[in-house]
Enzyme design. Structure first.
Site, PDB file in Angstrom:
ATOM      1  N   TYR A  74       0.826  -1.198   0.000  1.00  0.00           N
ATOM      2  CA  TYR A  74       0.000   0.000   0.000  1.00  0.00           C
ATOM      3  C   TYR A  74       0.865   1.255   0.000  1.00  0.00           C
ATOM      4  O   TYR A  74       0.518   2.270  -0.593  1.00  0.00           O
ATOM      5  CB  TYR A  74      -0.953   0.014   1.198  1.00  0.00           C
ATOM      6  CG  TYR A  74      -2.065   1.033   1.008  1.00  0.00           C
ATOM      7  CD1 TYR A  74      -3.218   0.686   0.314  1.00  0.00           C
ATOM      8  CD2 TYR A  74      -1.920   2.344   1.476  1.00  0.00           C
ATOM      9  CE1 TYR A  74      -4.205   1.613   0.091  1.00  0.00           C
ATOM     10  CE2 TYR A  74      -2.910   3.280   1.255  1.00  0.00           C
ATOM     11  CZ  TYR A  74      -4.051   2.922   0.566  1.00  0.00           C
ATOM     12  OH  TYR A  74      -5.027   3.840   0.334  1.00  0.00           O
ATOM     13  N   PHE A 126      -7.404  20.534 -25.638  1.00  0.00           N
ATOM     14  CA  PHE A 126      -7.718  19.118 -25.686  1.00  0.00           C
ATOM     15  C   PHE A 126      -8.924  18.894 -24.779  1.00  0.00           C
ATOM     16  O   PHE A 126      -9.075  19.568 -23.763  1.00  0.00           O
ATOM     17  CB  PHE A 126      -6.534  18.227 -25.274  1.00  0.00           C
ATOM     18  CG  PHE A 126      -6.891  16.779 -25.472  1.00  0.00           C
ATOM     19  CD1 PHE A 126      -6.990  16.256 -26.755  1.00  0.00           C
ATOM     20  CD2 PHE A 126      -7.222  15.956 -24.398  1.00  0.00           C
ATOM     21  CE1 PHE A 126      -7.399  14.946 -26.959  1.00  0.00           C
ATOM     22  CE2 PHE A 126      -7.626  14.644 -24.606  1.00  0.00           C
ATOM     23  CZ  PHE A 126      -7.714  14.144 -25.881  1.00  0.00           C
ATOM     24  N   THR A 127      -9.756  17.934 -25.155  1.00  0.00           N
ATOM     25  CA  THR A 127     -11.064  17.765 -24.484  1.00  0.00           C
ATOM     26  C   THR A 127     -10.960  17.677 -22.956  1.00  0.00           C
ATOM     27  O   THR A 127     -11.541  18.499 -22.252  1.00  0.00           O
ATOM     28  CB  THR A 127     -11.771  16.509 -25.028  1.00  0.00           C
ATOM     29  OG1 THR A 127     -10.873  15.399 -24.964  1.00  0.00           O
ATOM     30  CG2 THR A 127     -12.189  16.714 -26.482  1.00  0.00           C
ATOM     31  N   ASP A 217       1.968  19.322 -21.590  1.00  0.00           N
ATOM     32  CA  ASP A 217       1.252  18.060 -21.708  1.00  0.00           C
ATOM     33  C   ASP A 217       2.214  17.130 -22.443  1.00  0.00           C
ATOM     34  O   ASP A 217       2.451  17.254 -23.643  1.00  0.00           O
ATOM     35  CB  ASP A 217      -0.050  18.245 -22.495  1.00  0.00           C
ATOM     36  CG  ASP A 217      -0.815  16.932 -22.626  1.00  0.00           C
ATOM     37  OD1 ASP A 217      -0.185  15.860 -22.559  1.00  0.00           O
ATOM     38  OD2 ASP A 217      -2.045  16.978 -22.804  1.00  0.00           O
ATOM     39  N   LYS A 260       0.025   6.634 -24.007  1.00  0.00           N
ATOM     40  CA  LYS A 260       0.497   6.911 -25.364  1.00  0.00           C
ATOM     41  C   LYS A 260       2.000   6.624 -25.418  1.00  0.00           C
ATOM     42  O   LYS A 260       2.392   5.486 -25.551  1.00  0.00           O
ATOM     43  CB  LYS A 260       0.186   8.360 -25.767  1.00  0.00           C
ATOM     44  CG  LYS A 260      -1.304   8.606 -26.068  1.00  0.00           C
ATOM     45  CD  LYS A 260      -2.143   8.761 -24.826  1.00  0.00           C
ATOM     46  CE  LYS A 260      -3.495   9.353 -25.053  1.00  0.00           C
ATOM     47  NZ  LYS A 260      -4.306   9.334 -23.829  1.00  0.00           N
ATOM     48  N   ARG A 384     -13.144  13.980 -34.673  1.00  0.00           N
ATOM     49  CA  ARG A 384     -12.468  15.063 -33.958  1.00  0.00           C
ATOM     50  C   ARG A 384     -12.873  16.357 -34.646  1.00  0.00           C
ATOM     51  O   ARG A 384     -12.145  16.932 -35.423  1.00  0.00           O
ATOM     52  CB  ARG A 384     -10.942  14.876 -33.971  1.00  0.00           C
ATOM     53  CG  ARG A 384     -10.439  13.633 -33.286  1.00  0.00           C
ATOM     54  CD  ARG A 384     -10.233  13.710 -31.779  1.00  0.00           C
ATOM     55  NE  ARG A 384     -11.413  13.653 -30.958  1.00  0.00           N
ATOM     56  CZ  ARG A 384     -11.389  13.490 -29.636  1.00  0.00           C
ATOM     57  NH1 ARG A 384     -10.259  13.324 -28.993  1.00  0.00           N
ATOM     58  NH2 ARG A 384     -12.499  13.485 -28.944  1.00  0.00           N
ATOM     59  N   PHE A 451     -19.049  13.503 -26.866  1.00  0.00           N
ATOM     60  CA  PHE A 451     -18.675  12.561 -27.932  1.00  0.00           C
ATOM     61  C   PHE A 451     -18.585  11.115 -27.470  1.00  0.00           C
ATOM     62  O   PHE A 451     -18.794  10.201 -28.244  1.00  0.00           O
ATOM     63  CB  PHE A 451     -17.327  12.975 -28.549  1.00  0.00           C
ATOM     64  CG  PHE A 451     -16.251  13.211 -27.516  1.00  0.00           C
ATOM     65  CD1 PHE A 451     -16.087  14.464 -26.949  1.00  0.00           C
ATOM     66  CD2 PHE A 451     -15.441  12.181 -27.086  1.00  0.00           C
ATOM     67  CE1 PHE A 451     -15.115  14.680 -25.975  1.00  0.00           C
ATOM     68  CE2 PHE A 451     -14.471  12.383 -26.115  1.00  0.00           C
ATOM     69  CZ  PHE A 451     -14.312  13.633 -25.558  1.00  0.00           C
TER      70      PHE A 451
HETATM   71  C1  P71 Z   1      -6.885  10.119 -27.376  1.00  0.00           C
HETATM   72  C2  P71 Z   1      -6.897  10.293 -25.913  1.00  0.00           C
HETATM   73  C3  P71 Z   1      -7.882   9.516 -25.093  1.00  0.00           C
HETATM   74  C4  P71 Z   1      -9.177  10.200 -25.232  1.00  0.00           C
HETATM   75  C5  P71 Z   1      -9.460  11.296 -24.448  1.00  0.00           C
HETATM   76  C6  P71 Z   1     -10.628  11.989 -24.639  1.00  0.00           C
HETATM   77  C7  P71 Z   1     -11.490  11.588 -25.626  1.00  0.00           C
HETATM   78  C8  P71 Z   1     -11.229  10.472 -26.377  1.00  0.00           C
HETATM   79  C9  P71 Z   1     -10.066   9.787 -26.180  1.00  0.00           C
HETATM   80  C10 P71 Z   1      -5.918  11.607 -24.196  1.00  0.00           C
HETATM   81  C11 P71 Z   1      -5.124  12.714 -23.847  1.00  0.00           C
HETATM   82  C12 P71 Z   1      -4.370  13.431 -24.843  1.00  0.00           C
HETATM   83  C13 P71 Z   1      -3.653  14.547 -24.481  1.00  0.00           C
HETATM   84  C14 P71 Z   1      -2.879  15.322 -25.494  1.00  0.00           C
HETATM   85  C15 P71 Z   1      -4.374  14.311 -22.237  1.00  0.00           C
HETATM   86  C16 P71 Z   1      -5.100  13.184 -22.529  1.00  0.00           C
HETATM   87  C17 P71 Z   1      -5.866  12.504 -21.437  1.00  0.00           C
HETATM   88  N1  P71 Z   1      -6.096  11.230 -25.437  1.00  0.00           N
HETATM   89  N2  P71 Z   1      -3.669  14.981 -23.202  1.00  0.00           N
HETATM   90  O1  P71 Z   1      -6.206  10.906 -28.044  1.00  0.00           O
HETATM   91  O2  P71 Z   1      -4.341  13.026 -26.115  1.00  0.00           O
HETATM   92  O3  P71 Z   1      -5.198  11.357 -21.063  1.00  0.00           O
HETATM   93  O4  P71 Z   1      -6.810   9.534 -21.650  1.00  0.00           O
HETATM   94  O5  P71 Z   1      -4.904   9.127 -20.098  1.00  0.00           O
HETATM   95  O6  P71 Z   1      -6.823  10.490 -19.368  1.00  0.00           O
HETATM   96  O7  P71 Z   1      -7.541   9.199 -27.873  1.00  0.00           O
HETATM   97  P1  P71 Z   1      -5.996  10.060 -20.529  1.00  0.00           P
END
Ligand code: P71
Length: 461
Positions: A74, A126-127, A217, A260, A384, A451
């Site tokens: 833990y 970013f979303t 980021d 990623k 997108r 989305f």
């Molecule tokens: C991608 C994602 C995952 C995603 C997120 C939102 C909607 C659909 C798919 C995530 C990112 C990203 C950047 C630049 C932060 C996050 C969040 N991308 N910054 O591209 O691309 O990270 O998913 O680990 O929470 O499909 P997280």
């Protein structure tokens, strides 16, 4: 195309996952049942899954072996120590807060670094990032160079910040009203476009004069580093590791989705230079994620991420990665399919405005294109565009991004060049009867990040 320009896979395949392809009739049924939303299709009904490169990567034998060395204590897990050392070595940050994924880190950073009413300039939204900034009272301001919003414009380092926009914002609002600059490397929604080292340095110099912090980021920072090595003068002979380290030397910290460039299936972190901010982050991580020494991650997952981060810095790995994506883009370009140029790091983006000129943006051309591509080929992609952009938090009106795209996102180490050929064939055959693509309307629209779970029906004309 000359295949000599595209390196073969720098790995052998040790374990395989069988995929099946259902026929067109079944796919038509599936997409209708999914409300024309590719997020709502079952994975088993997908032939080639290019929804995202997030968490869909193939881990190496060393990472799988690392899972078995998970220390699930833990508190004080040895895998935390390994990840902490790795983050220090790779990025130069002394303080680490592991989170369950990138958005967990964005939540904590937004809470510790934004005072309600402050501006948060960034190179395109970013979303999830913007969601957390706004949820914590921040006002997002897009300061990416205008060129990034022009899909057809082929220029290097399209993700760069427009320094004049940043300077103007500081002058108009006052440095004290700017929470920090959020700099994404690469810029996902611009098409995976990189930022140059010169731009990062210049942003650092400008903000330092005003005492404004800069957080990156880091989600796709290794891809960004490859572009610098390939295209920025003076970096040809530097290692990817050296470039990454220099990039982050111009920042105060970073959020990262490990899913990623960390080449894992889950995990992320917030990394910081400042001791006081670290203390504030640790106070919050116990509320939202877990003990500071695991945050949102299992010990084994921290181990896999530590190993993955190091693997991602190998030149052969990242070169193949970037060039495989470029291969798909070049194939589509050759066939006259409109894509976002230049091809970025993680995906090829179809330009839905030019692909479906017969549809109005309010008829969700990119959403419709993604749905039709699935029916055509069994390939899953992601909208997108206007659906992803959501509504203005104040007026309730749809954000109408200039970029209306469908993303063909390539998971790391998962697919071969031959898979890319199949994807290209599917896109090209759809392009030949693009006029058949019908617009969509909402039948269910969620309030936040719509989305993910929205449902649509086709507009019959
Ligand atoms: C991608 C994602 C995952 C995603 C997120 C939102 C909607 C659909 C798919 C995530 C990112 C990203 C950047 C630049 C932060 C996050 C969040 N991308 N910054 O591209 O691309 O990270 O998913 O680990 O929470 O499909 P997280």
């Amino acid at each position: 195309m000359d295949m000599r320009n595209y390196p073969a896979e720098p790995f052998r395949i040790k374990s395989v996952e069988t995929v099946k392809m259902i026929d067109r009739k079944e796919r038509e049924k599936v997409i209708k049942e999914a409300g024309y939303n590719t997020f709502l299709i079952n994975s088993e009904d997908v032939y080639i899954d290019l929804l995202t490169d997030s968490g869909t990567n193939a881990m190496s034998d060393k990472q799988w072996a690392g899972l078995m060395q998970g220390d699930e204590a833990y508190a004080g897990s040895k895998n935390f120590k390994h990840l902490e050392e790795t983050v220090l070595d790779v990025f130069g940050f002394p303080h680490l807060v592991p989170t369950h994924q990138g958005r967990g880190a964005e939540n904590i950073l937004s809470k510790i670094a934004i005072k309600p009413g402050q501006y948060v300039p960034g190179n395109m939204y970013f979303t999830t990032t913007r969601y957390h900034q706004e949820a914590n009272g921040g006002i997002f301001v897009d300061i990416i160079q205008d060129e990034a919003h022009d899909a057809a414009l082929d220029i290097p380092f399209k993700g760069n910040i427009d320094l004049k926009k940043l300077e103007r914002l500081i002058e108009e609002k006052g440095a004290e009203n700017i929470a920090y600059v959020c700099l994404a490397v690469t810029v996902n929604l611009a098409g995976g476009q990189p930022v140059s080292m010169a731009n990062m340095k210049a942003v650092r110099e400008l903000t330092a004069k005003h005492g404004i912090k800069v957080f990156y980021d880091a989600t796709r920072c290794v891809e960004n580093a490859y572009f610098i090595k390939e295209q920025e003068k003076g970096y040809e002979d530097k290692t990817i590791h050296e470039i990454v380290k220099e990039m982050f030397s111009y920042s105060d910290g970073a959020t990262m989705s490990g899913k990623k460039d960390g080449i894992v299936n889950i995990g992320g972190f917030l990394a910081l230079r400042d001791e006081d901010l670290f203390l504030a982050a640790k106070e919050l991580v116990v509320v939202f994620e877990g003990m500071p020494s695991y945050g949102g991650m299992a010990g084994r997952d921290m181990e896999a991420l530590a190993i993955g981060l190091k693997e991602s810095l190998q030149y052969e790995y990242i070169r193949h990665r970037i060039l495989q994506v470029r291969y798909l883009g070049e194939k589509l370009k050759e066939a006259g399919v409109p894509i976002v140029e230049p091809v970025g790091g993680h995906a090829v983006f179809l330009d839905a405005r030019r692909f479906c000129p017969h549809l109005d943006q309010e008829e969700f051309p990119a959403q419709a294109l993604a749905a039709n591509l699935y029916v055509e080929s069994g390939v899953r992609s992601m909208e997108r565009g206007i659906v992803s952009a959501g509504r203005d938090i104040k007026t309730g009106e749809n954000h109408k991004p200039k970029l209306e795209t469908v993303r063909l996102t390539i998971p790391r180490r998962v697919y071969t060049y031959r898979h890319m050929d199949v994807v290209a064939d599917g896109v090209i055959s759809l392009y030949k009867h693009k006029e058949d693509i019908k617009g969509l309307r909402f039948v269910y629209e969620p309030k936040q990040l719509r989305f993910f779970t929205a449902r649509f029906e086709e507009i019959e004309k």
